[in-house]
Write a protein that holds these residues in place. Structure first.
Motif, short mmCIF file in Angstrom:
data_model
loop_
_atom_site.label_atom_id
_atom_site.label_comp_id
_atom_site.label_asym_id
_atom_site.label_seq_id
_atom_site.Cartn_x
_atom_site.Cartn_y
_atom_site.Cartn_z
N MET A 30 -39.58 -31.29 1.30
CA MET A 30 -40.53 -30.94 2.35
C MET A 30 -40.21 -29.54 2.88
N GLY A 31 -39.45 -28.76 2.13
CA GLY A 31 -39.17 -27.38 2.51
C GLY A 31 -38.10 -27.26 3.59
N TYR A 32 -38.02 -26.05 4.17
CA TYR A 32 -36.97 -25.70 5.14
C TYR A 32 -35.62 -25.99 4.49
N LEU A 33 -35.45 -25.37 3.34
CA LEU A 33 -34.33 -25.69 2.45
C LEU A 33 -32.97 -25.39 3.07
N HIS A 34 -32.03 -26.30 2.83
CA HIS A 34 -30.63 -26.09 3.20
C HIS A 34 -29.78 -26.33 1.96
N GLU A 35 -28.46 -26.26 2.14
CA GLU A 35 -27.59 -26.37 0.96
C GLU A 35 -27.72 -27.71 0.24
N GLY A 36 -28.15 -28.75 0.96
CA GLY A 36 -28.40 -30.02 0.29
C GLY A 36 -29.48 -29.87 -0.78
N HIS A 37 -30.61 -29.27 -0.40
CA HIS A 37 -31.67 -29.03 -1.38
C HIS A 37 -31.18 -28.13 -2.51
N LEU A 38 -30.44 -27.09 -2.11
CA LEU A 38 -30.01 -26.11 -3.13
C LEU A 38 -29.09 -26.77 -4.15
N SER A 39 -28.28 -27.74 -3.69
CA SER A 39 -27.41 -28.44 -4.65
C SER A 39 -28.23 -29.25 -5.65
N MET A 176 -24.44 -33.14 1.19
CA MET A 176 -23.83 -31.86 1.55
C MET A 176 -23.62 -31.87 3.07
N ARG A 177 -22.47 -31.37 3.51
CA ARG A 177 -22.12 -31.45 4.92
C ARG A 177 -21.75 -30.08 5.50
#
Lengths: 286, 286
Positions: A30-39, A176-177
């Motif tokens: 759903m966008g607003y990407l963080h490192e969780g998405h990037l992983s 991811m934390r």
């Protein structure tokens, strides 16, 4: 990187990719990407020839009083992050493209969707399975990537794929934390500094639960009571649920054994956060 | 002709077909083939490089008091008929392969499945859309063929494909009839000679409805009353429904106009038969 906004153009592009015998990895977000998405993107890039990212804030997975209208968005930054992580294609459909006015078809996974997050969000998973089915049929990936952060979602989608014989491998990637343990989430942006600090209690409760179980505790009730007590020490925290369930059935268990999921949802101020810990528990030997 | 009983072997075979750039046509059936099924196979053979036929008596589309256990079957004859009609592949899965014990996922098309046949068979269409979704995901055809005889089924499946963005073209083929007009159906075999003769009343009622509408009648009530009266002249006939609905919405209409579906289900003795007529009606000009 290619950006598509309509289904037909994306289909034609991906049909060519498939005809070349290339594998397609897919990361629905759903966008607003963080490192969780990037992983997830990075995992897909490693395993596939082409990685497709979708960004779509799916209204059917939000309840009437939820944060659909305020869900954070930053498409331009998302594009930069996605290309850096190695995504080749971004699909950003408009709402009227994804749901026609007369849309009436839904995919339902019974038995796994009424508990945990499904209890306070009764139509959430029907919205998730329906949009994921749609996106799978549009992208037709070989593999699709989901985060363990949304543990119930991952379990529901795996069951859907198995039950409906979808020709797709589901890959679930670790949570991811942040440095202090808070699970990454686009919704963390809602937290004010004080709430942000208190939000670490979710991970802290999970860590203490793990320590207690590792030390031999096998009563679900005892572990949940400890977690509940800890969370209540934070003035901004309101518990939605603290549950320990079988990781396959998502049904409450009393005696901790085998593959379990310790999961919790806590409102910090007005922001609902979730976290979980999946672990293999050996039967306690007296 | 190749016969497959398990999903994985069929997938591998069809993946090779796709890799060669060939088109796949698909005809899902419950077997006991008649000329209606054969017309679907023939239509597929004309339009695709490979035609796959499936034969599976799907339990989830039968109600608890329906004829699942007695549904007619003759696999060896079906194979002969299918190969003569030009089918290249037959998929005949066992039940335990199609539904695992823990199957919980269903596809639902709301709004189009509670009326007509859905009224007396409330779980029927959920069973149909679920098995068709599964078979589509297994076969991954370019085109799939259904008969106009099951008009509501065809409309429901077309809506499902559109709503879930399934990459498949649905082709609906005309009703095949016996010499005296009875719509072909595997269930016609249940009829004794007397019932077989009275069963022609379904088609007769549709023909008379058409004549009445062609002559200018625009009241749904009047047309249905004529049909009902005619059917009641047959002692073995019990009406399940006689309906006139919009062909897109499947909602009852009072004034006949535009694209309408005249549909009926009648029990002849213990055998439930259906038939229908879809027609374009011009608004009546006084």
């Amino acid at each position: 990187m290619k950006v598509f906004h309509d289904i037909q153009t994306l289909r034609v592009f991906l049909d060519d990719i498939r005809r070349e015998g290339k594998n397609i990895g897919f990361v629905p977000t759903m966008g607003y990407l963080h490192e969780g998405h990037l992983s997830l993107i990075e995992a897909s890039v490693k395993e596939n020839d082409i990685t497709v990212l979708s960004i779509y804030i799916n209204p059917t997975q939000f309840g009437p009083d939820e944060d659909l209208d305020h869900y954070p968005r930053d498409i331009e930054n998302d594009k930069k992050l996605a290309v850096d992580a190695g995504a080749n294609v971004i699909f950003i459909p408009d709402h009227h493209i994804m749901y026609k006015n007369n849309h009436v078809t839904y995919v339902q996974v019974n038995g796994l969707t009424h508990q945990l997050c499904g209890q306070s969000r009764p139509t959430h998973f029907q919205g998730v399975t329906t949009i994921v089915s749609k996106l799978f049929n549009i992208v037709q990936p070989n593999r699709a990537y989901f985060g363990q952060k949304d543990a119930q979602q991952a379990i529901v989608i795996k069951r859907m794929v198995m039950d409906l014989n979808m020709p797709i491998t589901i890959v679930v990637c670790p949570i991811m934390r942040e440095a202090d343990g808070l699970a990454m989430s686009s919704r963390n942006t809602y937290l004010n500094p004080e709430e942000r600090q208190q939000a670490t209690v979710l991970y802290e409760a999970l860590q203490k639960a793990k320590a207690l179980i590792d030390s031999g505790e096998r009563s679900s009730k005892t572990v949940k009571a400890m977690m509940t007590k800890l969370i209540h020490t934070k003035p901004s925290a309101t518990i939605d649920y603290v549950s320990i369930v079988g990781a396959d059935t998502l049904e409450d268990i009393e005696i901790l054994e085998d593959n379990i999921l310790v999961a919790l949802a806590v409102k910090i101020g007005k922001t609902r956060l979730i976290d979980n810990l999946q672990m293999e528990v050996l039967a306690y030997v007296h």
